[in-house]
Design a protein around this motif. Structure first.
Motif, mmCIF file in Angstrom:
data_model
loop_
_atom_site.group_PDB
_atom_site.id
_atom_site.type_symbol
_atom_site.label_atom_id
_atom_site.label_comp_id
_atom_site.label_asym_id
_atom_site.label_seq_id
_atom_site.Cartn_x
_atom_site.Cartn_y
_atom_site.Cartn_z
ATOM 1 N N LEU A 3 7.560 2.775 -11.362
ATOM 2 C CA LEU A 3 6.613 3.458 -10.492
ATOM 3 C C LEU A 3 7.334 4.522 -9.677
ATOM 4 N N SER A 4 6.666 5.613 -9.429
ATOM 5 C CA SER A 4 7.203 6.637 -8.542
ATOM 6 C C SER A 4 6.941 6.211 -7.102
ATOM 7 N N GLU A 5 7.585 6.888 -6.160
ATOM 8 C CA GLU A 5 7.378 6.562 -4.748
ATOM 9 C C GLU A 5 5.932 6.801 -4.341
ATOM 10 N N SER A 6 5.321 7.851 -4.874
ATOM 11 C CA SER A 6 3.925 8.127 -4.527
ATOM 12 C C SER A 6 2.989 7.066 -5.090
ATOM 13 N N GLU A 7 3.379 6.430 -6.207
ATOM 14 C CA GLU A 7 2.569 5.347 -6.761
ATOM 15 C C GLU A 7 2.785 4.042 -6.012
ATOM 16 N N LYS A 8 3.981 3.863 -5.463
ATOM 17 C CA LYS A 8 4.287 2.622 -4.761
ATOM 18 C C LYS A 8 3.552 2.499 -3.435
ATOM 19 N N GLU A 9 3.322 3.629 -2.751
ATOM 20 C CA GLU A 9 2.729 3.588 -1.415
ATOM 21 C C GLU A 9 1.373 2.908 -1.385
ATOM 22 N N PRO A 10 0.394 3.311 -2.217
ATOM 23 C CA PRO A 10 -0.886 2.610 -2.173
ATOM 24 C C PRO A 10 -0.778 1.164 -2.619
ATOM 25 N N GLN A 11 0.136 0.886 -3.573
ATOM 26 C CA GLN A 11 0.312 -0.490 -4.032
ATOM 27 C C GLN A 11 0.871 -1.360 -2.920
ATOM 28 N N THR A 50 6.373 15.109 -6.284
ATOM 29 C CA THR A 50 7.471 15.500 -5.389
ATOM 30 C C THR A 50 8.641 16.127 -6.134
ATOM 31 N N PHE A 51 8.686 15.951 -7.454
ATOM 32 C CA PHE A 51 9.764 16.435 -8.329
ATOM 33 C C PHE A 51 11.085 15.706 -8.062
ATOM 34 N N GLU A 52 11.013 14.596 -7.347
ATOM 35 C CA GLU A 52 12.205 13.805 -7.080
ATOM 36 C C GLU A 52 12.466 12.835 -8.229
ATOM 37 N N PRO A 53 13.745 12.483 -8.456
ATOM 38 C CA PRO A 53 14.060 11.507 -9.514
ATOM 39 C C PRO A 53 13.455 10.141 -9.195
ATOM 40 N N ALA A 101 18.097 18.981 -14.201
ATOM 41 C CA ALA A 101 17.834 17.568 -14.443
ATOM 42 C C ALA A 101 19.073 16.859 -14.982
ATOM 43 N N HIS A 102 19.844 17.572 -15.787
ATOM 44 C CA HIS A 102 21.045 16.996 -16.391
ATOM 45 C C HIS A 102 22.195 17.973 -16.159
ATOM 46 N N MET A 114 14.769 32.397 -7.180
ATOM 47 C CA MET A 114 14.527 31.055 -6.654
ATOM 48 C C MET A 114 15.778 30.213 -6.820
ATOM 49 N N ALA A 115 16.145 29.501 -5.768
ATOM 50 C CA ALA A 115 17.324 28.649 -5.818
ATOM 51 C C ALA A 115 17.087 27.454 -6.719
ATOM 52 N N VAL A 116 18.120 27.067 -7.421
ATOM 53 C CA VAL A 116 18.020 25.930 -8.326
ATOM 54 C C VAL A 116 18.526 24.689 -7.618
ATOM 55 N N THR A 117 17.736 23.629 -7.684
ATOM 56 C CA THR A 117 18.103 22.357 -7.067
ATOM 57 C C THR A 117 18.805 21.485 -8.080
ATOM 58 N N THR A 118 19.853 20.841 -7.656
ATOM 59 C CA THR A 118 20.545 19.880 -8.519
ATOM 60 C C THR A 118 20.260 18.482 -8.005
ATOM 61 N N HIS A 119 19.686 17.652 -8.853
ATOM 62 C CA HIS A 119 19.349 16.290 -8.463
ATOM 63 C C HIS A 119 20.492 15.345 -8.811
ATOM 64 N N LYS A 120 20.915 14.581 -7.846
ATOM 65 C CA LYS A 120 21.894 13.534 -8.105
ATOM 66 C C LYS A 120 21.164 12.253 -8.451
ATOM 67 N N ALA A 121 21.883 11.310 -9.008
ATOM 68 C CA ALA A 121 21.262 10.052 -9.399
ATOM 69 C C ALA A 121 20.685 9.359 -8.175
ATOM 70 N N SER A 122 19.467 8.855 -8.330
ATOM 71 C CA SER A 122 18.814 8.170 -7.231
ATOM 72 C C SER A 122 19.359 6.762 -7.074
ATOM 73 N N THR A 123 19.377 6.294 -5.843
ATOM 74 C CA THR A 123 19.825 4.919 -5.587
ATOM 75 C C THR A 123 18.673 4.062 -5.100
ATOM 76 N N LYS A 124 17.446 4.564 -5.251
ATOM 77 C CA LYS A 124 16.291 3.851 -4.727
ATOM 78 C C LYS A 124 15.876 2.680 -5.602
ATOM 79 N N ALA A 125 16.167 2.738 -6.872
ATOM 80 C CA ALA A 125 15.743 1.665 -7.767
ATOM 81 C C ALA A 125 16.762 1.502 -8.875
#
Length: 417
Positions: free
Chosen positions: A310-318, A268-271, A234-235, A1-12
């Motif tokens: 809040l995660s993005e999935s939590e923000k949607e209903p709010q 979603t496993f997203e940062p 993750a790091h 399985m390929a390993v995903t590298t997460h970069k720092a999020s700019t969403k919040a």
């Protein structure tokens, strides 16, 4: 399985520190919230535990002493009444939380069995037993009240770093230097072996998955089959150090020697947001019972608390709810059409119950005359039935309503009248 590298999020933006808890004289190695109280307990390499008031940021009482070596791990029971702590020298102590939730008293029962660092302790859901993982390559399950080992020592063949109970308490997972081993928590029978090193391992609140950390990567595995669902880094700069899953089951957090803590969406496993920067290596992390607060322990000798984003999935209903509340009702400028008046029956308008005006005011073709005649016929028949034999054919029963606003049709009685 390929390993995903997460970069720092700019969403919040990064969350601000709520409290910095100062008092320990050496690095803070572990932290846990006392359930049902606004209190945090920390363990340190300075051989002490300390209790912190999260409303004031002040230490509650004196340091809790009893360990002869650094306190490596700390865990709170699910009922908020007990704290277990493990030391670098293999010692385990249990502390009772006072009824007022302001004091901890050491239980005098000894818990002897490990010969090396106790890396992890965790209470079972029944609060009567707890499990421990040690670098002596064993896992033990202890009876809290007596200090006796009720299961084990279970030999795992490698240094053991962490333990976690499934939510229903039937399974016990151990993260070791080479693999994750899941056992029946009552019998000790091995149920599953996952060939991956895990410094930290934890069941998700639904018991379906395992989240584990090793070096820089995080793995989410199926708790029944062991299949890897997701694997990512993750790091990227320094090694992973600890993890915690929010009781809400919506997110988890990881810490690293890269001086950061990060949040990830468990759906979603997203940062989530930016990494939270610390002045030194981050040793531990813990969520509050409502998942609204998180605590970290740092190599700068301080513990810190942060608001949980809040995660993005939590923000949607709010956000959907907020949009509905923001919508304003705009009145229609057009005049509303007038409703036609409801027709009312006038059957009795020309009928005088006294009989004084009926003959003069009615005609044989008038409705008043017809209803009077029908009523007279019904009552005359009723009286006649008392003295006569019923007629062979059936006589229709009529429910006469004298309420205004109801239509009554007499077409069915035209032949009888």
């Amino acid at each position: 399985m390929a390993v995903t590298t997460h970069k720092a999020s700019t969403k919040a933006p990064a969350q601000p520190v709520e409290l910095t808890l100062k008092g320990h004289e050496e690095l803070v190695l572990e932290a846990t919230f006392i359930l049902g109280a606004r209190l945090l307990v920390t363990g340190s390499a300075d051989k002490s535990l300390r209790v912190w008031d999260l409303d004031t940021g002040k230490q509650v009482g004196e340091p809790l002493l009893g360990h002869d070596a650094g306190v490596w791990t700390v865990s709170a029971s699910h009922d908020g009444r007990w704290i277990a702590s493990g030391g670098v020298n293999g010692s385990i102590l249990v502390w009772e939380v006072a009824t007022n939730k302001r004091e901890l008293k050491r239980v005098s029962v000894p818990y002897k069995g490990h010969e090396n660092v106790v890396q992890g302790v965790v209470f079972a859901p029944d609060n009567k037993t707890f499990a421990s993982a040690s670098e002596d390559k064993t896992v033990c399950v202890w009876k809290r009240e007596t200090g006796k080992i009720v299961l084990g020592p279970l030999k795992v063949g490698n240094r053991t770093y962490s333990v976690s109970y499934s939510p229903d308490g039937t399974k016990l997972a151990a993260g070791t230097h080479k693999r994750i081993i899941i056992r029946n928590s009552a019998s000790g029978q091995e149920l599953l072996k996952i060939e991956q090193r895990a410094w930290r391992v934890a069941f998700t609140p639904d018991g379906l998955r395992l989240v584990s950390g090793n070096l820089r990567d995080i793995r989410i595995s199926d708790a029944t089959t062991g299949d890897i669902i997701k694997q990512f880094d993750a790091h990227t700069k320094r090694s992973f150090s600890s993890l915690a899953i929010a009781p809400s089951g919506t997110k988890f957090a990881t810490t690293s020697y890269d001086k950061t803590m990060r949040f990830f969406d468990l759906a979603t496993f997203e940062p989530i947001g930016e990494p939270l920067e610390h002045p030194d290596q981050v040793q531990c992390v813990a969520f509050s019972e409502d998942s609204q607060l998180i605590a970290t322990g740092c190599a700068d000798n301080h513990a810190r608390t942060w608001s949980v984003p809040l995660s993005e999935s939590e923000k949607e209903p709010q956000q959907s709810t907020e949009k509905i509340l923001e919508q304003k009702t705009i009145p229609d400028p057009r005049p509303r059409p007038k409703r036609a008046p409801i027709p009312t029956s006038r059957f009795f308008d020309d009928f005088d119950p006294s009989g004084r005006n009926n003959r003069a005011g009615t005609t044989r073709n008038g409705k008043g005359y017809r209803i009077k005649n029908m009523v007279d016929r019904i009552f005359s028949r009723s009286s006649a039935f008392q003295h006569q034999t019923p007629r062979p054919r059936g006589v229709p029963l009529v429910d006469v309503s004298a309420t205004r606003g109801k239509y009554v049709s007499f077409a069915d009685f035209s032949t009888s009248m």
